[in-house]
Design an enzyme around this catalytic site. Structure first.
Site, PDB file in Angstrom:
ATOM      1  CE  LYS A 120      60.736  39.957  27.110  1.00  0.00           C
ATOM      2  NZ  LYS A 120      59.796  39.815  25.943  1.00  0.00           N
ATOM      3  CE  LYS A 202      68.289  45.796  18.949  1.00  0.00           C
ATOM      4  NZ  LYS A 202      67.670  44.906  18.653  1.00  0.00           N
ATOM      5  CE  LYS A 205      60.084  48.838  23.390  1.00  0.00           C
ATOM      6  NZ  LYS A 205      58.797  48.498  22.089  1.00  0.00           N
TER       7      LYS A 205
END
Length: 339
Positions: A120, A202, A205
């Protein structure tokens, strides 16, 4: 003579997800659908982790809308607030309070090794804030507040759960047993749904390619179109095998919504091609999601009912979590509150 035995109390499961943005088929099959089943076998505590969401800057109006929509969608998927407390994390102040305490029992080196922090930080290089770094301590507080025995985790969260276990053991060792040390609960089927366009990754969204994921609230035509465009391979034979990531993913999705085994799926598509598989998977997903979408439309139109549910859920969660927080504060040596 029959001897009566006392029934064993159900184990406690805690699970939370962030309410940011779209809820995908991967979220539904990998987490939410399992939550519904778990309610029958365990004492469950569920939350929308909205405090975690603000490690990334949010548009306030969109954040409020996404949170309410996510809450309604989880109810539509089958979460029963009468069976399990289901609340907004920010409405239960014990989470933030215990998170600060656990920060003081978490080592800097442990946090710096967290893979998700590194990922992140690279993705949001303009906002590497302290909350992003101490995020796992808040996650540990979420779990430990409810004396959770089990926590459903995907592969990307195993490291955080291991840290929560380490923190619990460290605190227990310093002050005597206080926290239940949680174990991972990993579903055998549907735990990891992959991208339709890059089945080595994976389903997410945040994928820039909208054809890579199916959203739970996608329109039927869009769902069919996305599955028709799903990446497979050149073999043109429906069977589960190493190296057939695209086909394996489609079979996994089909298995998750129908309950069929890989052997049964292979038998169903014997002599048929990938086009047949893609269409049937799309149809099965539509059948699965149709009642969810219908319930969602009714729930999102009833704001008063949603408010009642998340308020009552927060009240239940606060009562449960306050017991743990009070025990922690007493053991550390804080003076007791007189109000």
């Amino acid at each position: 003579m029959e001897i009566e035995t006392e029934a064993q109390p159900k184990q406690i499961i805690f699970s939370a997800v962030q309410p940011s943005g779209t809820i995908t088929l991967g979220n539904y099959l990998g987490a939410i659908k399992n939550w519904v089943t778990l309610q029958e076998e365990y004492r469950c505590v569920f939350a929308l982790a909205d405090l975690h969401t603000i490690t990334v800057r949010q548009d306030p109006a969109a954040f409020r809308r996404h949170t309410l929509e996510a809450y309604a969608l989880f109810l539509a998927c089958g979460i029963d607030p009468k069976k399990s407390p289901f609340f907004l994390q920010s409405h239960v102040h014990t989470h933030a309070e215990l998170a600060w305490i656990l920060n003081c029992y978490t080592q800097f080196g442990e946090l710096s090794r967290m893979t998700q922090f590194k990922d992140k930080s690279a993705k949001h290089a303009d906002n590497i804030n302290a909350g992003l770094f101490t995020y796992p301590s808040l996650m540990a507080a979420d779990i430990l507040l409810y004396q959770s025995n089990l926590v459903p985790v995907g592969a990307d969260q195993k490291q955080h759960l291991e840290l929560a276990r380490n923190i619990a053991e460290r605190f227990n060792g310093a002050y005597s047993p206080t926290f239940t040390v949680p174990e991972p609960y990993i579903p055998k089927v549907g735990a990891r749904i992959m991208s339709l366009q890059d089945p080595a990754r994976k389903m997410s969204k945040s994928d820039e390619n909208a054809n890579a994921y199916v959203a739970v609230l996608d329109k039927p035509d869009d769902i069919v179109r996305k599955f028709k465009r799903a990446i497979t391979d050149s073999e043109a034979r429906v069977h589960f095998a190493p190296g057939k990531d695209g086909v394996n993913n489609l079979m996994g999705i089909y298995s998750s919504v129908t309950g069929l085994t890989n052997e049964q799926i292979e038998a169903e598509f014997e002599g048929k091609g990938y086009g047949d598989l893609k269409l049937r998977v799309a149809e099965a997903v539509l059948e699965e999601l149709r009642p969810v979408q219908e319930r969602y439309e009714k729930l999102i139109a009833d704001k008063a009912y949603l408010e009642q549910c998340y308020t009552e859920g927060a009240q239940q969660a606060l009562a449960l979590s306050t017991r743990t927080l009070n025990k922690v504060m007493k053991k550390i040596g804080f003076l007791p509150k007189q109000f």
